[in-house]
Design a protein around this motif. Sequence first.
Motif, short mmCIF file in Angstrom:
data_model
loop_
_atom_site.label_atom_id
_atom_site.label_comp_id
_atom_site.label_asym_id
_atom_site.label_seq_id
_atom_site.Cartn_x
_atom_site.Cartn_y
_atom_site.Cartn_z
N ILE A 3 0.82 -1.21 0.00
CA ILE A 3 0.00 0.00 0.00
C ILE A 3 0.86 1.27 0.00
O ILE A 3 0.50 2.26 -0.64
N GLY A 4 1.98 1.24 0.68
CA GLY A 4 2.87 2.41 0.70
C GLY A 4 3.43 2.69 -0.68
O GLY A 4 3.50 3.86 -1.11
N GLU A 5 3.82 1.66 -1.38
CA GLU A 5 4.35 1.83 -2.74
C GLU A 5 3.26 2.29 -3.69
O GLU A 5 3.49 3.16 -4.54
N ALA A 6 2.06 1.73 -3.52
CA ALA A 6 0.93 2.15 -4.36
C ALA A 6 0.59 3.62 -4.09
O ALA A 6 0.26 4.38 -5.01
N GLU A 21 -11.40 1.92 -0.59
CA GLU A 21 -11.75 0.51 -0.56
C GLU A 21 -12.98 0.29 0.31
O GLU A 21 -13.91 -0.42 -0.06
N GLN A 22 -13.01 0.94 1.46
CA GLN A 22 -14.12 0.80 2.41
C GLN A 22 -15.45 1.23 1.80
O GLN A 22 -16.47 0.58 2.00
N ILE A 23 -15.43 2.34 1.03
CA ILE A 23 -16.68 2.83 0.43
C ILE A 23 -16.95 2.21 -0.93
O ILE A 23 -17.89 2.59 -1.61
N LYS A 24 -16.10 1.26 -1.30
CA LYS A 24 -16.26 0.50 -2.54
C LYS A 24 -16.07 1.33 -3.80
O LYS A 24 -16.63 1.03 -4.85
N LEU A 25 -15.27 2.40 -3.69
CA LEU A 25 -14.90 3.15 -4.89
C LEU A 25 -13.89 2.33 -5.69
O LEU A 25 -13.89 2.38 -6.92
N ILE A 26 -13.04 1.60 -4.99
CA ILE A 26 -12.11 0.68 -5.64
C ILE A 26 -12.37 -0.72 -5.10
O ILE A 26 -12.93 -0.90 -4.02
N SER A 27 -11.96 -1.70 -5.86
CA SER A 27 -12.11 -3.09 -5.43
C SER A 27 -11.17 -3.37 -4.27
O SER A 27 -10.09 -2.79 -4.18
N PRO A 28 -11.56 -4.29 -3.41
CA PRO A 28 -10.66 -4.65 -2.31
C PRO A 28 -9.33 -5.17 -2.86
O PRO A 28 -9.29 -5.88 -3.86
N TYR A 36 -1.44 -8.59 4.22
CA TYR A 36 -1.05 -7.29 3.70
C TYR A 36 -1.71 -7.07 2.35
O TYR A 36 -1.82 -7.99 1.54
N ARG A 37 -2.11 -5.83 2.11
CA ARG A 37 -2.69 -5.49 0.81
C ARG A 37 -1.60 -5.49 -0.26
O ARG A 37 -0.50 -5.01 0.00
N THR A 38 -1.96 -5.96 -1.45
CA THR A 38 -1.03 -5.89 -2.58
C THR A 38 -1.76 -5.26 -3.76
O THR A 38 -2.95 -5.48 -3.97
N TYR A 39 -1.02 -4.49 -4.52
CA TYR A 39 -1.60 -3.74 -5.63
C TYR A 39 -0.81 -4.00 -6.90
O TYR A 39 0.42 -4.10 -6.88
N ALA A 40 -1.53 -4.08 -8.00
CA ALA A 40 -0.92 -4.26 -9.32
C ALA A 40 -0.88 -2.91 -10.03
O ALA A 40 -1.45 -1.92 -9.55
N ASP A 41 -0.22 -2.89 -11.17
CA ASP A 41 -0.11 -1.65 -11.94
C ASP A 41 -1.47 -1.09 -12.31
O ASP A 41 -1.67 0.13 -12.28
#
Length: 147
Positions: A3-6, A21-28, A36-41
């Motif tokens: 999440i820090g890198e994202a 994420e909580q308000i569902k603007l983005i997917s979990p 830990y959360r992980t994010y793709a490009d």
Amino acid sequence: MNIGEASKASGVSTKMIRYYEQIKLISPALRTQSSYRTYADNDVHTLRFIRRARDLGFSVEQMKALLALWRDRSRASADVKTFALDHVAELERKAAAIQEMIRTLRHLASHCHGDDRPECPIIDEIANASDKEIPEINARFGVSALK
């Protein structure tokens, strides 16, 4: 990426990423075994889109609509243009209300002696203004209604 890198890559704070994420603007976010959360490009690309929309003054609800338009490859650009121009009109109404407040406050300040006396036209005007004279402004300078 974590999440820090994202956050660094997108310009969106970690707190806001969690909120979106909580308000569902983005997917979990996907999670590691350690939770830990992980994010793709593509997640970062979406966060950048949201950041730019936020910078342009769109509300969360408007950002949801914009994201839907962005993801809908069969959308008509006319729909996006109409959406944007409606927002421009809203921003112009807000700007006009803010300019009116500035003019009023400057006028009142120019009539205030600014000395040790308790009489003050600024306080008098605020205390005695009728509802129809006062535009309602929210914390982000958004006009909710002009009375």
